[in-house]
Design an enzyme around this catalytic site. Structure first.
Site, PDB file in Angstrom:
ATOM      1  N   ARG A 272       0.819  -1.207   0.000  1.00 58.58           N
ATOM      2  CA  ARG A 272       0.000   0.000   0.000  1.00 58.58           C
ATOM      3  C   ARG A 272       0.858   1.263   0.000  1.00 58.58           C
ATOM      4  NH1 ARG A 272      -3.128   1.840  -2.696  1.00 58.58           N
ATOM      5  NH2 ARG A 272      -4.098  -0.203  -2.605  1.00 58.58           N
TER       6      ARG A 272
ATOM      7  N   LYS B 163       1.812  25.159  -3.546  1.00 58.44           N
ATOM      8  CA  LYS B 163       0.572  24.523  -3.089  1.00 58.44           C
ATOM      9  C   LYS B 163       0.750  23.007  -3.092  1.00 58.44           C
ATOM     10  CE  LYS B 163      -2.279  28.360  -4.719  1.00 58.44           C
ATOM     11  NZ  LYS B 163      -3.324  28.817  -5.672  1.00 58.44           N
TER      12      LYS B 163
ATOM     13  N   LYS C 164       3.682  39.753  -2.551  1.00 56.54           N
ATOM     14  CA  LYS C 164       2.274  39.682  -2.946  1.00 56.54           C
ATOM     15  C   LYS C 164       1.507  40.823  -2.291  1.00 56.54           C
ATOM     16  CE  LYS C 164       0.745  35.737  -4.146  1.00 56.54           C
ATOM     17  NZ  LYS C 164       0.133  34.374  -4.204  1.00 56.54           N
TER      18      LYS C 164
ATOM     19  N   GLU D  92       4.380  40.152  -7.514  1.00 57.32           N
ATOM     20  CA  GLU D  92       3.053  39.998  -8.092  1.00 57.32           C
ATOM     21  C   GLU D  92       2.460  41.374  -8.403  1.00 57.32           C
ATOM     22  OE1 GLU D  92      -0.240  37.226  -6.481  1.00 57.32           O
ATOM     23  OE2 GLU D  92      -0.753  39.213  -5.719  1.00 57.32           O
TER      24      GLU D  92
ATOM     25  N   ASP E  33      -0.880  38.695 -12.329  1.00 55.81           N
ATOM     26  CA  ASP E  33      -1.927  37.923 -11.668  1.00 55.81           C
ATOM     27  C   ASP E  33      -3.319  38.172 -12.246  1.00 55.81           C
ATOM     28  OD1 ASP E  33      -2.764  36.098  -9.636  1.00 55.81           O
ATOM     29  OD2 ASP E  33      -3.545  37.792  -8.490  1.00 55.81           O
TER      30      ASP E  33
END
Length: 286
Positions: free
Chosen positions: A107, A142, A174, A202, A223
């Site tokens: 597994r 992410k 950002k 950004e 963006d």
């Protein structure tokens, strides 16, 4: 089959993953109660790992490491390599060894191959949909905690490049950073004056481009801009720094966004939500 990645401890990953499955350290844990009670200690199995779907393979060296950890004498024949695109029904690996060991490792080995191959397959799908030799597909941060190095490896197997490996290897300015600094230019200047390289900034408006470049940004993340605005942005940059389209990119939009002239397109979904590949492993007694 050898497998080394910077910042990744293969032996520890194999040990910790198997310990989790076996319940090492828990009351009554530390063993595969099903295999130990049903399968004779000297029984041997032959097995074939195969892909039930068309897939881009990733993770076979990890699967081998799981089996070898529990049965150092296991015989393994890898039939394809990581990065190969295979058809449904393709055999990926053959193995022979101690039946208990193979069942206990099964597994964990399948989980990692299914997960990484799913990422590699989705990445290849995006590269093909982009259909642009002048634009490079990038991943993002992410990723699942603890699996970043492996997931970004799978992205490379799918034909894309890694963006940042973490918070340490590039500044990513950002909107929250800009809000505190007061402006795009001031945020970039602070990173520049701190000696940080490279600086990714950004921008979500065309009027932020010039201040970011003048302050020393090395890479602009454009963006959520539609293709026509991206074209304007690329013209304004005029090759002075790298440009990246980000946000709102899917299989239907990536080709047009890449055709705008940007150097990169980034897609968080590659590691955030790629479905697992359908990979199986069938055993027969020897």
């Amino acid at each position: 089959m050898t497998f080394t990645l910077p910042g990744f401890d293969l032996a520890r990953f194999i040990r910790d993953t198997l310990d989790e499955d076996l319940g090492v350290g828990l009351d009554g844990g530390g063993k595969d109660v099903t295999s130990d009670s049903v399968i004779p200690a000297d029984a041997r199995f032959a097995g074939v790992m195969d892909s039930r779907d068309p897939v881009v393979v990733a993770g076979l060296p990890l699967a081998e490491a799981f089996f070898r950890h529990l049965d150092p004498e296991v015989e393994i024949e890898a039939l394809v390599e990581d990065g190969d695109a295979v058809k449904a029904g393709t055999d990926l690996m053959r193995l022979k060894g101690n039946a208990r060991a193979l069942l206990t490792a099964e597994r964990s080995a399948l989980n990692i191959v299914q997960h990484l191959s799913g990422i590699a397959a989705m990445t290849r799908e995006y590269v093909d949909a982009m259909d642009n030799a002048h634009c490079t597909l990038l991943d993002t941060r992410k990723t699942l905690p603890g699996l970043r190095v492996l997931e970004k490896y799978a992205v490379r197997m799918g034909g894309a490049q890694n963006h940042r490996m973490g918070l340490w290897d590039a500044a990513m300015i950002k909107d929250n950073h800009v809000a505190v600094a007061g402006s795009v230019g001031e945020a970039v200047r602070r990173a520049r004056d701190a000696g940080v390289k490279p600086i990714i900034c950004e921008v979500d408006r065309l009027d932020q481009i010039e201040p970011a470049i003048e302050a020393g940004a090395h890479h602009l993340l454009l963006d959520n801009m539609p293709p026509d605005v991206l074209k304007q942005a690329v013209a304004m940059v005029a090759g002075r720094t790298a440009t990246e389209a980000s946000g709102g990119i899917n299989l239907d939009t990536i080709k047009a966004k890449a055709a705008s002239g940007v150097d990169y397109c980034s897609v968080g979904r590659l590691t955030q939500s790629a479905p697992a590949a359908d990979v199986g492993l069938d055993f027969t007694p020897l």
